[in-house]
Design a protein around this motif. Structure first.
Motif, short mmCIF file in Angstrom:
data_model
loop_
_atom_site.label_atom_id
_atom_site.label_comp_id
_atom_site.label_asym_id
_atom_site.label_seq_id
_atom_site.Cartn_x
_atom_site.Cartn_y
_atom_site.Cartn_z
N GLU A 1 0.84 -1.21 0.00
CA GLU A 1 0.00 0.00 0.00
C GLU A 1 0.87 1.26 0.00
OE1 GLU A 1 -4.05 -1.50 2.29
OE2 GLU A 1 -2.27 -0.97 3.48
N LYS A 2 1.98 1.21 0.72
CA LYS A 2 2.90 2.36 0.73
C LYS A 2 3.47 2.58 -0.67
CE LYS A 2 4.36 1.90 5.56
NZ LYS A 2 5.50 1.59 6.47
N LYS A 3 3.79 1.51 -1.35
CA LYS A 3 4.33 1.64 -2.71
C LYS A 3 3.32 2.30 -3.64
CE LYS A 3 7.27 -2.46 -2.31
NZ LYS A 3 7.52 -3.84 -2.80
N GLU A 4 2.06 1.96 -3.49
CA GLU A 4 1.04 2.57 -4.34
C GLU A 4 0.86 4.05 -4.03
OE1 GLU A 4 -0.38 1.28 -7.06
OE2 GLU A 4 1.13 -0.26 -6.61
N VAL A 5 1.03 4.41 -2.76
CA VAL A 5 0.92 5.83 -2.37
C VAL A 5 2.00 6.66 -3.05
CG1 VAL A 5 1.17 7.43 -0.44
CG2 VAL A 5 -0.26 5.39 -0.19
N ILE A 6 3.21 6.11 -3.14
CA ILE A 6 4.33 6.88 -3.69
C ILE A 6 4.52 6.66 -5.19
CG2 ILE A 6 5.54 6.79 -1.47
CD1 ILE A 6 7.46 4.77 -2.83
N ARG A 7 3.74 5.77 -5.79
CA ARG A 7 3.96 5.42 -7.19
C ARG A 7 3.95 6.64 -8.11
NH1 ARG A 7 3.78 1.00 -10.54
NH2 ARG A 7 3.33 -0.37 -8.76
N ASP A 8 2.99 7.55 -7.91
CA ASP A 8 2.90 8.71 -8.79
C ASP A 8 4.17 9.56 -8.71
OD1 ASP A 8 1.28 10.42 -10.61
OD2 ASP A 8 1.49 11.86 -8.98
N VAL B 1 7.20 8.54 -7.84
CA VAL B 1 8.31 7.81 -8.44
C VAL B 1 8.23 7.85 -9.96
CG1 VAL B 1 9.38 5.54 -8.67
CG2 VAL B 1 8.62 6.33 -6.42
N GLU B 2 7.04 7.70 -10.50
CA GLU B 2 6.90 7.70 -11.96
C GLU B 2 7.26 9.05 -12.57
OE1 GLU B 2 3.06 6.16 -13.04
OE2 GLU B 2 3.62 4.09 -12.51
N TRP C 1 12.32 -1.72 -8.61
CA TRP C 1 13.47 -1.49 -7.74
C TRP C 1 13.34 -0.15 -7.04
CZ3 TRP C 1 17.52 2.03 -7.28
CH2 TRP C 1 18.65 1.62 -6.54
N TRP C 2 12.95 0.89 -7.77
CA TRP C 2 12.80 2.21 -7.19
C TRP C 2 11.64 2.25 -6.20
CZ3 TRP C 2 16.07 6.02 -6.84
CH2 TRP C 2 17.11 6.10 -7.77
N LEU C 3 10.54 1.61 -6.52
CA LEU C 3 9.41 1.58 -5.59
C LEU C 3 9.80 0.89 -4.29
CD1 LEU C 3 6.52 0.71 -8.07
CD2 LEU C 3 6.72 2.82 -6.73
N ASN C 4 10.53 -0.22 -4.39
CA ASN C 4 10.98 -0.94 -3.20
C ASN C 4 11.90 -0.07 -2.35
OD1 ASN C 4 9.57 -3.20 -4.03
ND2 ASN C 4 11.34 -4.19 -4.96
N ARG C 5 12.76 0.71 -2.99
CA ARG C 5 13.73 1.53 -2.25
C ARG C 5 13.07 2.73 -1.59
NH1 ARG C 5 18.52 0.99 -1.63
NH2 ARG C 5 18.70 3.20 -1.06
N MET C 6 12.11 3.32 -2.26
CA MET C 6 11.59 4.61 -1.80
C MET C 6 10.68 4.51 -0.58
SD MET C 6 12.99 6.93 -3.67
CE MET C 6 11.98 8.38 -3.38
N VAL C 7 10.36 3.32 -0.16
CA VAL C 7 9.49 3.18 1.02
C VAL C 7 10.28 2.90 2.29
CG1 VAL C 7 7.44 2.46 -0.27
CG2 VAL C 7 9.09 0.73 0.49
N VAL C 8 11.62 2.97 2.23
CA VAL C 8 12.43 2.72 3.42
C VAL C 8 13.48 3.82 3.59
CG1 VAL C 8 12.13 0.21 3.38
CG2 VAL C 8 14.03 1.24 2.13
N GLY C 9 13.78 4.14 4.85
CA GLY C 9 14.90 5.01 5.16
C GLY C 9 14.70 6.49 4.89
N ARG C 10 13.44 6.92 4.66
CA ARG C 10 13.20 8.31 4.27
C ARG C 10 12.11 8.91 5.17
NH1 ARG C 10 15.44 7.51 -1.30
NH2 ARG C 10 15.64 5.26 -1.31
N PRO C 11 12.45 9.26 6.40
CA PRO C 11 11.44 9.80 7.31
C PRO C 11 10.77 11.04 6.73
CG PRO C 11 13.51 9.35 8.44
CD PRO C 11 13.79 9.21 6.99
N PHE C 12 9.48 11.14 6.92
CA PHE C 12 8.73 12.26 6.36
C PHE C 12 9.28 13.60 6.84
CE2 PHE C 12 5.33 15.41 7.03
CZ PHE C 12 5.04 15.69 5.70
#
Length: 317
Positions: A174-181, A183-184, A203-214
């Motif tokens: 679900e987090k990946k879908e939130v950030i998909r737009d 990332v694209e 690969w980018w979707l997997n990376r972008m949901v970790v290690g990046r506090p809001f």
């Protein structure tokens, strides 16, 4: 979560340890000190981590030592205090970079700044001419690459990324879908729709949901909208070769922002388009420029630029 083999504890202007730790890694560290080999530091963009450069950094490391790191408060780097109340500005990130590079003890190095990282690099080069706190650089910058970047706040240009506090309780998918737009938008629609790029997009979707506090992202976003480099670019020495890389259909930092960089640094040269080694096939690419073309083409571009000493002679004329 990426694990870096080393941390550098930053100091403030008084030389006192301020508590922040910058996580970094040097690829091909065994090449340090070899004759004619200049290390290259890669400086991240907004909401980015050092390991995001993996495809590029591992290719470049075939030729030279490559430094990657996480900016303060994001990824594996920390704030100075547990309250995470540090102010984050373009200048403070440039001074963090200065502290890291000084701590490594390199006498010469080249620097590549991507997106917000390119602005940080410009600020670093201008620190010796800072109007109130001038700070000399204790190393020689031999070459500079400014990629997909800007010299004025992003609010002056069209900026497509949208950030909001994440909802709690979301699954990883679900987090990946939130950030998909978001990332694209790093890429062009044609790149996203090309099935050959599906694995890289994932690969980018997997990376972008970790290690990046809001909160860290919010601080960086605010920094990109409030900085001012003034008219100091005229002080950048003409014998420091500068190469720019900017896709004409960049949907994050529009192409006119890159042209503004050229206006401020007239001796900068653009990456060449052509079919020869050291050139790229075309400049119709998006923000994540190194995801376009074979990665060897980009390594050739950067190696040729970093190894061409005639550029310095031309700059002096």
């Amino acid at each position: 979560m990426d694990v870096y083999p080393a941390f550098y504890r930053n100091t403030n202007q008084s030389g006192i340890l301020d508590g922040a730790k910058l996580a970094y890694e040097i690829l091909s560290a065994d090449k340090l000190g070899l004759p004619g080999i200049v290390p290259l530091a890669l400086v991240n963009g907004l909401n980015s981590l050092g390991q995001d450069f993996q495809r590029l950094s591992e290719s470049l490391a075939k030729s030279r030592p490559v430094l990657i790191f996480d900016n303060r408060g994001i990824g594996n780097s920390t704030y100075s205090v547990s309250a995470k109340s540090d102010e984050v500005t373009i200048e403070s990130m440039a001074r963090d970079l200065l502290a890291l590079l000084s701590g490594l003890g390199w006498s010469k190095l080249a620097i590549l700044g991507f997106s917000m990282g390119g602005t940080i690099v410009q600020q670093l080069l201008l620190l010796p001419y800072h109007p109130s706190h001038p700070t000399p650089l204790p190393f020689q910058v031999t070459h500079v690459i400014l990629a997909g970047t800007m010299a004025a706040p992003l609010t002056e240009f069209r900026y497509r990324l949208q950030f909001a506090a994440p909802k709690s309780g979301l699954s990883l998918e679900e987090k990946k879908e939130v950030i998909r737009d978001n990332v694209e938008h790093f890429f062009t629609p044609a790149w996203v729709q090309d099935v050959r790029n599906a694995e890289r997009l994932q690969w980018w979707l997997n990376r972008m949901v970790v290690g990046r506090p809001f909160e860290a992202t919010r601080k960086q976003l605010r920094a990109t909208g409030k900085f001012s480099l003034g008219d100091l670019h005229r002080h950048i020495p003409k014998d420091i070769p500068v190469l720019t890389i900017h896709g004409r259909i960049d949907d994050i930092v529009p192409f006119p922002a890159g042209e503004d960089v050229h206006r401020r640094i007239p001796h900068a040269r653009r990456v060449e388009v052509g079919l020869e080694p050291g050139q790229i096939p075309h400049n119709q690419f998006g923000h994540m420029w190194w995801e376009y073309f074979d990665i060897g083409a980009w390594r050739d571009v950067l190696d040729k630029f970093l190894e061409d000493n005639s550029l310095k002679e031309k700059a002096r004329l």
